[in-house]
Design a protein around this motif. Structure first.
Motif, PDB file in Angstrom:
ATOM      1  N   GLN A 336     -22.299  -6.773   8.358  1.00  0.00           N
ATOM      2  CA  GLN A 336     -21.166  -5.877   8.107  1.00  0.00           C
ATOM      3  C   GLN A 336     -19.846  -6.629   8.189  1.00  0.00           C
ATOM      4  OE1 GLN A 336     -21.206  -2.279  10.459  1.00  0.00           O
ATOM      5  NE2 GLN A 336     -19.047  -1.824  10.017  1.00  0.00           N
ATOM      6  N   GLY A 337     -19.718  -7.524   9.160  1.00  0.00           N
ATOM      7  CA  GLY A 337     -18.492  -8.315   9.286  1.00  0.00           C
ATOM      8  C   GLY A 337     -18.273  -9.209   8.088  1.00  0.00           C
ATOM      9  N   ALA A 338     -19.360  -9.801   7.586  1.00  0.00           N
ATOM     10  CA  ALA A 338     -19.260 -10.649   6.406  1.00  0.00           C
ATOM     11  C   ALA A 338     -18.776  -9.855   5.205  1.00  0.00           C
ATOM     12  CB  ALA A 338     -20.611 -11.291   6.113  1.00  0.00           C
ATOM     13  N   SER A 339     -19.329  -8.657   5.045  1.00  0.00           N
ATOM     14  CA  SER A 339     -18.927  -7.814   3.918  1.00  0.00           C
ATOM     15  C   SER A 339     -17.445  -7.456   3.985  1.00  0.00           C
ATOM     16  CB  SER A 339     -19.785  -6.541   3.902  1.00  0.00           C
ATOM     17  OG  SER A 339     -19.409  -5.695   2.843  1.00  0.00           O
ATOM     18  N   GLU A 340     -16.963  -7.148   5.185  1.00  0.00           N
ATOM     19  CA  GLU A 340     -15.553  -6.786   5.351  1.00  0.00           C
ATOM     20  C   GLU A 340     -14.643  -7.975   5.030  1.00  0.00           C
ATOM     21  OE1 GLU A 340     -15.145  -5.397   9.322  1.00  0.00           O
ATOM     22  OE2 GLU A 340     -16.294  -3.542   8.986  1.00  0.00           O
ATOM     23  N   VAL A 341     -15.010  -9.154   5.529  1.00  0.00           N
ATOM     24  CA  VAL A 341     -14.180 -10.345   5.326  1.00  0.00           C
ATOM     25  C   VAL A 341     -14.143 -10.733   3.854  1.00  0.00           C
ATOM     26  CG1 VAL A 341     -14.058 -12.829   5.780  1.00  0.00           C
ATOM     27  CG2 VAL A 341     -14.415 -11.238   7.659  1.00  0.00           C
ATOM     28  N   ILE A 342     -15.288 -10.709   3.195  1.00  0.00           N
ATOM     29  CA  ILE A 342     -15.327 -11.061   1.772  1.00  0.00           C
ATOM     30  C   ILE A 342     -14.516 -10.057   0.962  1.00  0.00           C
ATOM     31  CG2 ILE A 342     -16.837 -11.249  -0.249  1.00  0.00           C
ATOM     32  CD1 ILE A 342     -18.983 -12.387   1.642  1.00  0.00           C
ATOM     33  N   GLY A 343     -14.609  -8.775   1.318  1.00  0.00           N
ATOM     34  CA  GLY A 343     -13.825  -7.760   0.624  1.00  0.00           C
ATOM     35  C   GLY A 343     -12.327  -7.989   0.763  1.00  0.00           C
ATOM     36  N   GLN A 344     -11.888  -8.348   1.968  1.00  0.00           N
ATOM     37  CA  GLN A 344     -10.468  -8.647   2.180  1.00  0.00           C
ATOM     38  C   GLN A 344     -10.036  -9.875   1.392  1.00  0.00           C
ATOM     39  OE1 GLN A 344     -10.339  -9.045   6.432  1.00  0.00           O
ATOM     40  NE2 GLN A 344     -10.184  -6.842   6.809  1.00  0.00           N
ATOM     41  N   GLN A 345     -10.898 -10.912   1.384  1.00  0.00           N
ATOM     42  CA  GLN A 345     -10.550 -12.141   0.689  1.00  0.00           C
ATOM     43  C   GLN A 345     -10.413 -11.925  -0.817  1.00  0.00           C
ATOM     44  OE1 GLN A 345      -9.715 -15.264   1.871  1.00  0.00           O
ATOM     45  NE2 GLN A 345      -9.183 -15.487  -0.282  1.00  0.00           N
ATOM     46  N   CYS A 346     -11.230 -11.053  -1.367  1.00  0.00           N
ATOM     47  CA  CYS A 346     -11.218 -10.813  -2.814  1.00  0.00           C
ATOM     48  C   CYS A 346      -9.931 -10.156  -3.294  1.00  0.00           C
ATOM     49  CB  CYS A 346     -12.430  -9.982  -3.227  1.00  0.00           C
ATOM     50  SG  CYS A 346     -13.978 -10.922  -3.226  1.00  0.00           S
ATOM     51  N   ARG A 347      -9.122  -9.675  -2.374  1.00  0.00           N
ATOM     52  CA  ARG A 347      -7.828  -9.125  -2.780  1.00  0.00           C
ATOM     53  C   ARG A 347      -6.860 -10.216  -3.215  1.00  0.00           C
ATOM     54  NH1 ARG A 347      -7.230  -5.248   2.556  1.00  0.00           N
ATOM     55  NH2 ARG A 347      -9.042  -3.906   2.116  1.00  0.00           N
ATOM     56  N   THR A 348      -7.060 -11.415  -2.719  1.00  0.00           N
ATOM     57  CA  THR A 348      -6.186 -12.531  -3.116  1.00  0.00           C
ATOM     58  C   THR A 348      -6.916 -13.520  -4.015  1.00  0.00           C
ATOM     59  OG1 THR A 348      -6.751 -13.603  -1.013  1.00  0.00           O
ATOM     60  CG2 THR A 348      -4.659 -12.399  -1.116  1.00  0.00           C
ATOM     61  N   VAL A 349      -8.087 -13.984  -3.570  1.00  0.00           N
ATOM     62  CA  VAL A 349      -8.905 -14.894  -4.378  1.00  0.00           C
ATOM     63  C   VAL A 349     -10.255 -14.229  -4.592  1.00  0.00           C
ATOM     64  CG1 VAL A 349      -9.986 -17.162  -4.532  1.00  0.00           C
ATOM     65  CG2 VAL A 349      -7.738 -16.924  -3.459  1.00  0.00           C
ATOM     66  N   ALA A 350     -10.526 -13.788  -5.800  1.00  0.00           N
ATOM     67  CA  ALA A 350     -11.771 -13.081  -6.082  1.00  0.00           C
ATOM     68  C   ALA A 350     -12.951 -14.041  -6.008  1.00  0.00           C
ATOM     69  CB  ALA A 350     -11.703 -12.429  -7.457  1.00  0.00           C
ATOM     70  N   ILE A 351     -14.013 -13.619  -5.320  1.00  0.00           N
ATOM     71  CA  ILE A 351     -15.239 -14.413  -5.234  1.00  0.00           C
ATOM     72  C   ILE A 351     -16.327 -13.651  -5.977  1.00  0.00           C
ATOM     73  CG2 ILE A 351     -16.900 -15.539  -3.710  1.00  0.00           C
ATOM     74  CD1 ILE A 351     -14.808 -15.422  -1.490  1.00  0.00           C
ATOM     75  N   PRO A 352     -16.807 -14.166  -7.102  1.00  0.00           N
ATOM     76  CA  PRO A 352     -17.857 -13.466  -7.848  1.00  0.00           C
ATOM     77  C   PRO A 352     -19.084 -13.181  -6.982  1.00  0.00           C
ATOM     78  CG  PRO A 352     -16.970 -15.271  -9.154  1.00  0.00           C
ATOM     79  CD  PRO A 352     -16.390 -15.408  -7.776  1.00  0.00           C
ATOM     80  N   ARG A 353     -19.762 -12.113  -7.290  1.00  0.00           N
ATOM     81  CA  ARG A 353     -20.879 -11.663  -6.452  1.00  0.00           C
ATOM     82  C   ARG A 353     -22.002 -12.695  -6.375  1.00  0.00           C
ATOM     83  NH1 ARG A 353     -22.291  -5.521  -7.277  1.00  0.00           N
ATOM     84  NH2 ARG A 353     -20.084  -5.513  -6.698  1.00  0.00           N
TER      85      ARG A 353
END
Length: 447
Positions: A336-353
């Motif tokens: 769950q923590g990983a999902s939250e962090v990746i979601g926040q990061q994608c607001r600035t630098v998008a990381i493809p799935r």
């Protein structure tokens, strides 16, 4: 600059680039090699690709070559294919204009762009800059000289002419090459506002070429880093790959940190580094960048997932720790923590799935390395992400996060026979808190 005064030879150009240049020339158009290809040839590097500038319109380029397609809306280009190589061909552009400026006398707006534009007023479609100075469209055609002055850096505005094999320089790029300097064309603040990604490119070119950024180009950057928040996250992902999937990855990291650009690109990571007193967060990132650079140097495959796993590991751990304090079990807390962090990061630098999924797998397997008894280590060894996760574990040990004994055990476990693995597993300590000892718990009988 005539042929005897520079080092470019046609023998160093790819066959596809030469065929495109001569194809346009034979069709009656001006065609010159331009940009990074010319720059790299002049400093003794082998260009990864070749770009061509021409006075032919995109539709005319398409008519000249059988295997050609037009791409882009903001910046209309022709892609000419020869075998497996694609040569990018751009028509000479004029400088972009703000909405209150009229058309330049000798510039022409692409009629296809006007016809296809969603705006009801065709004149509005010709405007290139928004009110903040950022480029919206760049399809106003002009002369070669105009094209040179609208480019970003002087060292990227050099042209190689196959008609007489001369290098054409309107902006002082040759002098900047000789003085090993990265300098912007025009007013730096204006050029950064037109396209904030130029700040990242300045860092990357300086690292790649071992140049210094000219003071006029370097001085405004710290005050303008916030402009990057207006750049689409998907575009910033592409730029981050160029910075970090490189033999100069750590040098690029230093440049981003120096100018405050890293804090905008990776705000949660920057916060974790600033709060970390041990230095392990930054150490892990640097180790991952060095490892990636070495693999590129050795011509081995690399993946962005590994770099992002190292980059975002500390924020993911912090988020997981907060969830564990709320009573969430360790493994679900990390997921769950990983999902939250990746979601926040994608607001600035998008990381493809396709990369964020692999990144999450690398993180999740870190917990499973602790369990070395029973069938667990055998199942982990068969996991398709095992190697990437193991490499990440080794970096964590180098950074002082985990005991080197754990890495050594898994290193040996991979290299021995099946019977020896059984013996190692039986003799291994249990997992965290005594779990994973291989001893089955006796179920209570139901009444």
């Amino acid at each position: 600059m005539p042929r005897p005064e520079h080092t470019i030879s046609r023998s160093r150009l790819s066959r596809a680039a030469l065929q495109t240049l001569y194809g346009l020339k034979d069709a009656g158009y001006q065609a010159l090699l331009v940009g990074g290809g010319v720059r790299d040839l002049l400093v003794g590097l082998n260009p990864k690709d070749f770009d061509i500038a021409t006075d032919a319109r995109p539709e005319e380029v398409q008519e000249t070559f059988r295997r050609c397609r037009l791409i882009g809306r903001r910046f209309r280009l022709a892609h000419v294919r020869f075998g497996g190589e694609i040569i990018e061909v751009a028509t000479f552009r004029a400088a972009p204009r703000s909405p209150d400026e009229g058309d330049a006398d000798d510039a022409e707006v692409d009629p296809a762009v006007l016809a296809d534009d969603d705006e009801s007023d065709a004149d509005e479609a010709a405007h290139m800059l928004d009110d903040s100075g950022r480029i919206l469209r760049d399809n106003v055609y002009g002369s070669m000289e105009q094209d040179a002055f609208r480019r970003d850096f002087t060292i990227n505005a050099l042209y190689y002419d196959i008609r007489d094999f001369a290098v054409v320089d309107y902006v002082g790029g040759m002098q900047d090459l000789s003085e090993r300097r990265v300098r912007l064309i025009g007013d730096p603040v204006t050029r950064y506002r037109e396209d904030p990604v130029r700040m990242l490119r300045a860092v990357r070119f300086a690292s790649k070429l071992d140049f210094t950024i000219d003071e006029s180009a370097a001085e405004p950057i710290p005050a303008l880093t916030g402009l990057l928040t207006d750049v689409p996250p998907a575009r910033l992902f592409d730029e981050v790959l160029k910075l970090f999937l490189s033999e100069k990855a750590e040098s690029n990291f230093d440049g981003l940190m120096h100018f405050g650009l890293f804090d905008v690109l990776f705000p949660e990571v920057a916060r974790a580094m600033h709060e970390d007193q041990s230095g392990r967060v930054e150490a892990l990132i640097r180790l991952a960048l060095r490892s990636t650079a070495q693999r590129i140097s050795d011509d081995k495959p690399v993946t962005p997932a590994f770099v992002f796993a190292a980059m975002l590991w500390a924020p993911a751990q912090a988020a997981a720790a907060a969830l564990r304090e709320q009573g969430v079990p360790p493994s679900p807390a990390l997921a769950q923590g990983a999902s939250e962090v990746i979601g926040q990061q994608c607001r600035t630098v998008a990381i493809p799935r396709r990369f964020s999924g692999m990144q999450g797998d690398i993180w999740h397997l870190q917990v499973r390395f602790e369990f070395r008894r029973g069938k667990r280590p055998f199942r982990l060894l068969e996991n398709k992400r095992f190697r990437a996760a193991y490499d990440f574990l080794a970096l964590r040990a180098q950074a002082g996060e985990v005991d080197q004994e754990l890495v050594d055990w898994w290193t040996q476990f991979q290299d021995v026979s099946h019977e020896e693995r059984k013996q190692m597993s039986e003799a291994a300590p249990g997992g965290p808190g005594g779990a994973g000892s291989g001893r089955r718990r006796r179920r209570r009988k139901r009444r």
